[in-house]
Motif scaffolding. Structure first.
Motif, PDB file in Angstrom:
ATOM      1  N   GLY A  52      12.504  27.541  27.262  1.00  0.00           N
ATOM      2  CA  GLY A  52      12.225  27.473  25.836  1.00  0.00           C
ATOM      3  C   GLY A  52      11.700  26.114  25.447  1.00  0.00           C
ATOM      4  O   GLY A  52      11.575  25.215  26.279  1.00  0.00           O
ATOM      5  N   GLY A  53      11.389  25.967  24.173  1.00  0.00           N
ATOM      6  CA  GLY A  53      10.885  24.697  23.678  1.00  0.00           C
ATOM      7  C   GLY A  53      10.211  24.868  22.336  1.00  0.00           C
ATOM      8  O   GLY A  53      10.403  25.865  21.648  1.00  0.00           O
ATOM      9  N   LYS A  54       9.394  23.896  21.993  1.00  0.00           N
ATOM     10  CA  LYS A  54       8.754  23.843  20.685  1.00  0.00           C
ATOM     11  C   LYS A  54       7.306  24.335  20.773  1.00  0.00           C
ATOM     12  O   LYS A  54       6.590  24.017  21.721  1.00  0.00           O
ATOM     13  N   ALA A  55       6.908  25.081  19.767  1.00  0.00           N
ATOM     14  CA  ALA A  55       5.515  25.517  19.675  1.00  0.00           C
ATOM     15  C   ALA A  55       4.643  24.307  19.348  1.00  0.00           C
ATOM     16  O   ALA A  55       5.027  23.440  18.570  1.00  0.00           O
ATOM     17  N   GLU A  56       3.472  24.273  19.955  1.00  0.00           N
ATOM     18  CA  GLU A  56       2.519  23.202  19.678  1.00  0.00           C
ATOM     19  C   GLU A  56       1.744  23.534  18.406  1.00  0.00           C
ATOM     20  O   GLU A  56       1.752  24.682  17.954  1.00  0.00           O
ATOM     21  N   ALA A  57       1.088  22.547  17.833  1.00  0.00           N
ATOM     22  CA  ALA A  57       0.317  22.749  16.601  1.00  0.00           C
ATOM     23  C   ALA A  57      -0.686  23.887  16.782  1.00  0.00           C
ATOM     24  O   ALA A  57      -1.424  23.922  17.765  1.00  0.00           O
ATOM     25  N   GLY A  58      -0.670  24.845  15.861  1.00  0.00           N
ATOM     26  CA  GLY A  58      -1.597  25.968  15.898  1.00  0.00           C
ATOM     27  C   GLY A  58      -1.234  27.074  16.870  1.00  0.00           C
ATOM     28  O   GLY A  58      -1.949  28.071  16.964  1.00  0.00           O
ATOM     29  N   THR A  60       0.994  30.199  18.289  1.00  0.00           N
ATOM     30  CA  THR A  60       1.936  31.234  17.843  1.00  0.00           C
ATOM     31  C   THR A  60       3.222  31.119  18.657  1.00  0.00           C
ATOM     32  O   THR A  60       3.236  30.519  19.745  1.00  0.00           O
ATOM     33  N   LEU A  61       4.287  31.710  18.142  1.00  0.00           N
ATOM     34  CA  LEU A  61       5.548  31.692  18.889  1.00  0.00           C
ATOM     35  C   LEU A  61       5.425  32.457  20.203  1.00  0.00           C
ATOM     36  O   LEU A  61       5.992  32.048  21.217  1.00  0.00           O
ATOM     37  N   GLU A  62       4.675  33.551  20.196  1.00  0.00           N
ATOM     38  CA  GLU A  62       4.492  34.332  21.422  1.00  0.00           C
ATOM     39  C   GLU A  62       3.757  33.511  22.474  1.00  0.00           C
ATOM     40  O   GLU A  62       4.131  33.518  23.653  1.00  0.00           O
ATOM     41  N   ALA A  63       2.731  32.796  22.059  1.00  0.00           N
ATOM     42  CA  ALA A  63       1.991  31.941  22.997  1.00  0.00           C
ATOM     43  C   ALA A  63       2.884  30.805  23.490  1.00  0.00           C
ATOM     44  O   ALA A  63       2.846  30.450  24.671  1.00  0.00           O
ATOM     45  N   ALA A  64       3.698  30.255  22.603  1.00  0.00           N
ATOM     46  CA  ALA A  64       4.624  29.183  23.002  1.00  0.00           C
ATOM     47  C   ALA A  64       5.638  29.702  24.014  1.00  0.00           C
ATOM     48  O   ALA A  64       5.953  29.018  24.996  1.00  0.00           O
ATOM     49  N   ALA A  65       6.151  30.909  23.795  1.00  0.00           N
ATOM     50  CA  ALA A  65       7.118  31.495  24.725  1.00  0.00           C
ATOM     51  C   ALA A  65       6.489  31.658  26.108  1.00  0.00           C
ATOM     52  O   ALA A  65       7.084  31.279  27.122  1.00  0.00           O
ATOM     53  N   LYS A  66       5.284  32.196  26.165  1.00  0.00           N
ATOM     54  CA  LYS A  66       4.602  32.392  27.445  1.00  0.00           C
ATOM     55  C   LYS A  66       4.322  31.055  28.130  1.00  0.00           C
ATOM     56  O   LYS A  66       4.516  30.910  29.337  1.00  0.00           O
ATOM     57  N   ARG A  67       3.879  30.078  27.357  1.00  0.00           N
ATOM     58  CA  ARG A  67       3.570  28.758  27.922  1.00  0.00           C
ATOM     59  C   ARG A  67       4.834  28.078  28.442  1.00  0.00           C
ATOM     60  O   ARG A  67       4.863  27.557  29.553  1.00  0.00           O
ATOM     61  N   GLU A  68       5.894  28.075  27.636  1.00  0.00           N
ATOM     62  CA  GLU A  68       7.138  27.413  28.049  1.00  0.00           C
ATOM     63  C   GLU A  68       7.729  28.063  29.310  1.00  0.00           C
ATOM     64  O   GLU A  68       8.174  27.374  30.220  1.00  0.00           O
ATOM     65  N   VAL A  69       7.725  29.392  29.359  1.00  0.00           N
ATOM     66  CA  VAL A  69       8.237  30.084  30.548  1.00  0.00           C
ATOM     67  C   VAL A  69       7.420  29.683  31.769  1.00  0.00           C
ATOM     68  O   VAL A  69       7.978  29.373  32.826  1.00  0.00           O
ATOM     69  N   TYR A  70       6.095  29.669  31.626  1.00  0.00           N
ATOM     70  CA  TYR A  70       5.257  29.298  32.771  1.00  0.00           C
ATOM     71  C   TYR A  70       5.466  27.835  33.160  1.00  0.00           C
ATOM     72  O   TYR A  70       5.634  27.518  34.339  1.00  0.00           O
ATOM     73  N   GLU A  71       5.467  26.936  32.193  1.00  0.00           N
ATOM     74  CA  GLU A  71       5.629  25.510  32.502  1.00  0.00           C
ATOM     75  C   GLU A  71       6.948  25.219  33.206  1.00  0.00           C
ATOM     76  O   GLU A  71       6.997  24.426  34.140  1.00  0.00           O
ATOM     77  N   GLU A  72       8.023  25.871  32.757  1.00  0.00           N
ATOM     78  CA  GLU A  72       9.355  25.559  33.276  1.00  0.00           C
ATOM     79  C   GLU A  72       9.759  26.354  34.506  1.00  0.00           C
ATOM     80  O   GLU A  72      10.680  25.963  35.216  1.00  0.00           O
ATOM     81  N   THR A  73       9.070  27.487  34.768  1.00  0.00           N
ATOM     82  CA  THR A  73       9.480  28.333  35.903  1.00  0.00           C
ATOM     83  C   THR A  73       8.325  28.803  36.783  1.00  0.00           C
ATOM     84  O   THR A  73       8.574  29.309  37.873  1.00  0.00           O
ATOM     85  N   GLY A  74       7.099  28.723  36.300  1.00  0.00           N
ATOM     86  CA  GLY A  74       5.960  29.279  37.022  1.00  0.00           C
ATOM     87  C   GLY A  74       5.814  30.775  36.839  1.00  0.00           C
ATOM     88  O   GLY A  74       4.975  31.412  37.476  1.00  0.00           O
ATOM     89  N   ALA A  75       6.617  31.359  35.953  1.00  0.00           N
ATOM     90  CA  ALA A  75       6.621  32.809  35.775  1.00  0.00           C
ATOM     91  C   ALA A  75       5.527  33.278  34.825  1.00  0.00           C
ATOM     92  O   ALA A  75       5.247  32.633  33.818  1.00  0.00           O
ATOM     93  N   LEU A  76       4.951  34.418  35.172  1.00  0.00           N
ATOM     94  CA  LEU A  76       3.963  35.090  34.335  1.00  0.00           C
ATOM     95  C   LEU A  76       4.635  36.290  33.683  1.00  0.00           C
ATOM     96  O   LEU A  76       5.233  37.128  34.368  1.00  0.00           O
ATOM     97  N   ILE A  77       4.538  36.358  32.372  1.00  0.00           N
ATOM     98  CA  ILE A  77       5.226  37.405  31.613  1.00  0.00           C
ATOM     99  C   ILE A  77       4.410  38.688  31.613  1.00  0.00           C
ATOM    100  O   ILE A  77       3.223  38.690  31.290  1.00  0.00           O
ATOM    101  N   GLU A  78       5.076  39.780  31.964  1.00  0.00           N
ATOM    102  CA  GLU A  78       4.489  41.125  31.915  1.00  0.00           C
ATOM    103  C   GLU A  78       4.586  41.672  30.494  1.00  0.00           C
ATOM    104  O   GLU A  78       3.627  42.212  29.960  1.00  0.00           O
ATOM    105  N   GLU A  79       5.789  41.555  29.901  1.00  0.00           N
ATOM    106  CA  GLU A  79       6.029  42.083  28.561  1.00  0.00           C
ATOM    107  C   GLU A  79       6.959  41.139  27.819  1.00  0.00           C
ATOM    108  O   GLU A  79       7.984  40.720  28.351  1.00  0.00           O
ATOM    109  N   LEU A  80       6.594  40.812  26.581  1.00  0.00           N
ATOM    110  CA  LEU A  80       7.373  39.902  25.741  1.00  0.00           C
ATOM    111  C   LEU A  80       7.787  40.646  24.483  1.00  0.00           C
ATOM    112  O   LEU A  80       6.949  41.246  23.813  1.00  0.00           O
TER     113      LEU A  80
END
Length: 155
Positions: A52-58, A60-80
């Motif tokens: 988890g973490g903070k959304a960057e300027a501009g 969306t929360l969904e994009a932030a969730a996908k980015r944070e998961v990838y940055e912290e784990t390397g995981a690619l989300i199938e369904e959010l």
């Protein structure tokens, strides 16, 4: 809605409905499943926790969730899926965090997981074992407890 105090003594209000608070959510917490295991990240100081973490300027929360998961784990989300949100009434910096559930498609090996030590697959009972010393203090509050119970009830 649930109300309680966190470990810092701040009032926390949790709901499983969107847009329930006077502030918009700008942070995310993501509960991830991969091959019937919980996907956590290992924070070098705090211990095991959900990505988890903070959304960057501009962003969306969904994009932030996908980015944070990838940055912290390397995981690619199938369904959010949106689960809920909670409002922390911190006296100096109140904030709202969106809660998501992610089904993971795959985990890529990375050279750098930014502020974490990378992914950890956990197959135990997260609801009870999160109180263990291996886990971050963030995993020990009622947000995690109530969200895990909610996720179990909606399976």
């Amino acid at each position: 809605m649930f109300q309680f105090k966190d470990q810092n003594g701040c009032r926390v209000t949790l709901t499983f409905q969107p847009d329930s608070f006077p502030l918009p959510a700008r942070h995310v917490l993501v509960f991830c499943r991969y091959r019937d295991k919980w996907l956590l990240t290992s924070h070098p100081k705090r211990g095991l926790e959900c990505p988890g973490g903070k959304a960057e300027a501009g962003e969306t929360l969904e994009a932030a969730a996908k980015r944070e998961v990838y940055e912290e784990t390397g995981a690619l989300i199938e369904e959010l899926t949106f689960v809920g949100e909670y409002y922390v009434q911190h006296p100096d910096k109140p904030f709202v965090k969106g809660i998501y559930f992610a089904e993971i498609r795959e985990i890529e090996k990375k050279d750098d997981y930014l502020e974490t030590d990378g992914p950890v697959l956990f197959e135990g009972d997260l609801l009870t074992e999160r109180m263990d010393e291996r886990f971050s203090f963030l995993m020990k509050d009622e947000v995690v407890e109530k969200t895990l119970a909610y996720l179990q009830a909606t399976e």
